[in-house]
Design an enzyme around this catalytic site. Structure first.
Site, PDB file in Angstrom:
ATOM      1  N   ASN A   1      31.521  37.232  43.493  1.00 40.37           N
ATOM      2  CA  ASN A   1      33.155  36.155  43.435  1.00 40.37           C
ATOM      3  C   ASN A   1      34.499  37.084  43.298  1.00 40.37           C
ATOM      4  OD1 ASN A   1      31.458  36.481  41.043  1.00 40.37           O
ATOM      5  ND2 ASN A   1      33.961  35.434  40.650  1.00 40.37           N
ATOM      6  N   THR A   2      34.149  38.237  42.559  1.00 41.37           N
ATOM      7  CA  THR A   2      36.114  38.342  42.024  1.00 41.37           C
ATOM      8  C   THR A   2      36.014  40.044  43.527  1.00 41.37           C
ATOM      9  OG1 THR A   2      35.216  40.019  40.563  1.00 41.37           O
ATOM     10  CG2 THR A   2      36.582  37.662  40.391  1.00 41.37           C
TER      11      THR A   2
ATOM     12  N   VAL B   1      41.908  38.651  39.039  1.00 44.50           N
ATOM     13  CA  VAL B   1      41.933  39.047  40.050  1.00 44.50           C
ATOM     14  C   VAL B   1      43.157  39.701  40.279  1.00 44.50           C
ATOM     15  CG1 VAL B   1      42.024  38.272  42.616  1.00 44.50           C
ATOM     16  CG2 VAL B   1      41.542  37.065  41.092  1.00 44.50           C
TER      17      VAL B   1
ATOM     18  N   GLN C   1      27.367  29.574  39.747  1.00 45.74           N
ATOM     19  CA  GLN C   1      28.971  30.633  40.376  1.00 45.74           C
ATOM     20  C   GLN C   1      29.238  31.022  38.932  1.00 45.74           C
ATOM     21  OE1 GLN C   1      30.913  27.231  42.517  1.00 45.74           O
ATOM     22  NE2 GLN C   1      32.799  28.275  41.545  1.00 45.74           N
TER      23      GLN C   1
ATOM     24  N   CYS D   1      35.563  31.760  46.440  1.00 43.13           N
ATOM     25  CA  CYS D   1      34.544  32.383  46.740  1.00 43.13           C
ATOM     26  C   CYS D   1      33.439  31.739  47.174  1.00 43.13           C
ATOM     27  CB  CYS D   1      34.661  32.638  44.957  1.00 43.13           C
ATOM     28  SG  CYS D   1      35.022  31.766  43.335  1.00 43.13           S
TER      29      CYS D   1
ATOM     30  N   THR E   1      47.974  40.860  35.824  1.00 43.38           N
ATOM     31  CA  THR E   1      47.334  40.733  34.547  1.00 43.38           C
ATOM     32  C   THR E   1      46.118  40.036  34.507  1.00 43.38           C
ATOM     33  OG1 THR E   1      49.133  39.362  34.199  1.00 43.38           O
ATOM     34  CG2 THR E   1      49.567  41.157  33.156  1.00 43.38           C
TER      35      THR E   1
ATOM     36  N   HIS F   1      28.205  35.229  43.410  1.00 42.51           N
ATOM     37  CA  HIS F   1      28.366  33.171  43.186  1.00 42.51           C
ATOM     38  C   HIS F   1      26.506  33.323  44.528  1.00 42.51           C
ATOM     39  CE1 HIS F   1      31.682  32.628  41.175  1.00 42.51           C
ATOM     40  NE2 HIS F   1      32.328  31.901  41.963  1.00 42.51           N
TER      41      HIS F   1
END
Ligand code: NAP
Length: 351
Positions: free
Chosen positions: A328-329, A15, A177, A150, A12, A243
């Site tokens: 980053n994700t 990520v 970031q 990350c 949930t 980032h």
């Protein structure tokens, strides 16, 4: 290639949602089960998740009932991805590994464990063999592999060609970031809109330590970490994704900006021939234009899996300086973990 059944722990969260999005129509992996906290367990995914991805929630997951993150509820999967909160990842991931369910994790908890590979497939694919030393199960069926912080990902992707060609004496960097790195709801809007926050708790020690493990060499199964100091300043900026890092490096063997650029441009990925579905065709993109890279323009390049580099120039303090940037994700979290899983399939650890 057979399709593997996968579970997502922390499904949930920010990520977890990225895992769901990236696994839509994946050639090798099919989402079978979703897990989260007891607040979410028992609800349909649609009821439990506050969906923040910019595509509609996929219909085939919206009706799945969210499970508790206990291994006994995941007997029907071949392995799990973990996007768990670090406050619970130590116990939960060990519970899965002990039950013979491999865990491919984004959480920080096992990254420094001497038997757990901290993996970026283009940098240290040989570290996978560290799995053989893990003792979660007698038959070796349960194990944990992690991916790095990350910021460490674009940092190590750009340092690897320099380390191999010239050696590295020291690194100083400042990260800028994106807010998506803080999960959901993350950084309060009043703190970040029109602002820069000069500190991110817990981030700098990870950025300083993880590249040294990633660049380490295996000697008779024992990992010897790279040995040079990294000083990191981690800042939060009002950017959604991507980032960006401003990096200065003291090289062991002096080289100028042109030689460094050449080394970066000529670097060949060691997994380039493996045809992994999520591997970018061009893992590094070295820009000559001084105005590039930019997070808004380049974070999604190569499906978010590319590391962009720019402004490579001579420094009159250390040897050289440059900018590096990655999503980053995706590259720094879910996409990196999926690429790890693909390599683990190719190397027959997931079977
Ligand atoms: P997040 O949005 O806060 O999501 C956390 C997830 O963990 C949620 O699914 C939550 O479920 C679940 N969870 C919390 N407590 C739990 C419990 N007691 N038992 C089982 N599940 C529990 O965080 P995130 O940004 O996705 O980050 C997830 C992990 O990835 C963290 O360890 C983070 O450090 C790491 N990471 C994040 C990024 C990034 O860019 N965001 C990058 C690299 C690594 P509920 O919804 O039910 O509470």
């Amino acid at each position: 290639m057979a399709q593997f059944k996968v579970g997502i722990l922390g499904a949930t969260g920010a990520v977890g949602q990225k895992f769901i999005r990236l696994l839509q129509n994946h050639e090798w992996f099919k989402i079978e089960a979703l897990g989260a906290s007891e607040r979410s367990a028992g609800k349909s995914y649609k009821q439990a998740a506050n969906w923040i991805e910019s595509i509609p929630m996929p219909e085939d997951v919206s009706g799945i009932e969210v499970r508790n993150c206990t291994a006994s509820e995941f007997g029907d999967v071949d392995f799990v991805f973990s996007g768990l909160d670090s406050s619970v990842a130590t116990e939960v991931e060990a519970d899965f590994a002990k039950a013979g369910i491999p865990v491919i994790s984004n959480a920080k908890n096992y990254r420094t464990d001497p038997t757990v590979p901290l993996l970026v497939p283009e940098v240290n694919p040989d570290h996978i063999s560290m799995i053989d030393k893990q003792t979660f199960t007698e038959d070796g069926s349960g194990w944990i592999v992690t991916n790095p912080n990350c910021v460490a990902v674009p940092l190590v992707m750009s340092l690897k060609p320099l380390y191999d060609n010239f050696g590295i004496k020291s690194v100083i960097l400042t990260s800028m970031q994106a807010i998506s790195g803080a999960g959901y709801p993350g950084v309060p809007s009043l703190d970040i809109l029109g602002n820069v926050v000069p500190f991110i708790g817990g981030e700098e020690p990870k950025i300083a330590a993880e590249p040294l493990k990633l660049l380490g060499r295996l000697n008779d199964g024992v990992l010897q970490h790279a040995d040079f100091p990294i000083q990191a300043t981690a800042t939060r900026v009002p950017v959604l994704n991507g980032h960006m890092l401003s990096i200065a490096v003291q090289l062991e063997k002096e080289a100028d900006a042109e030689e460094v650029k050449k080394a970066l441009k000529e670097w060949k990925s060691p997994i380039g021939d493996l045809k992994l579905p999520s591997a970018p065709n061009f893992p590094l993109n070295v820009f000559d234009d001084d105005f590039y890279p930019q997070p808004r323009l380049h974070a999604d390049s190569q499906k978010g899996m590319q590391t962009a580099i720019g402004r490579v120039r001579n420094s009159n303090v250390l040897s050289i300086s440059y900018i590096a940037m990655a999503h980053n994700t995706i590259r720094g979290a879910a996409g990196g973990a999926i690429l790890n899983a693909e390599l683990l399939v190719k190397k027959n650890y997931i079977k």
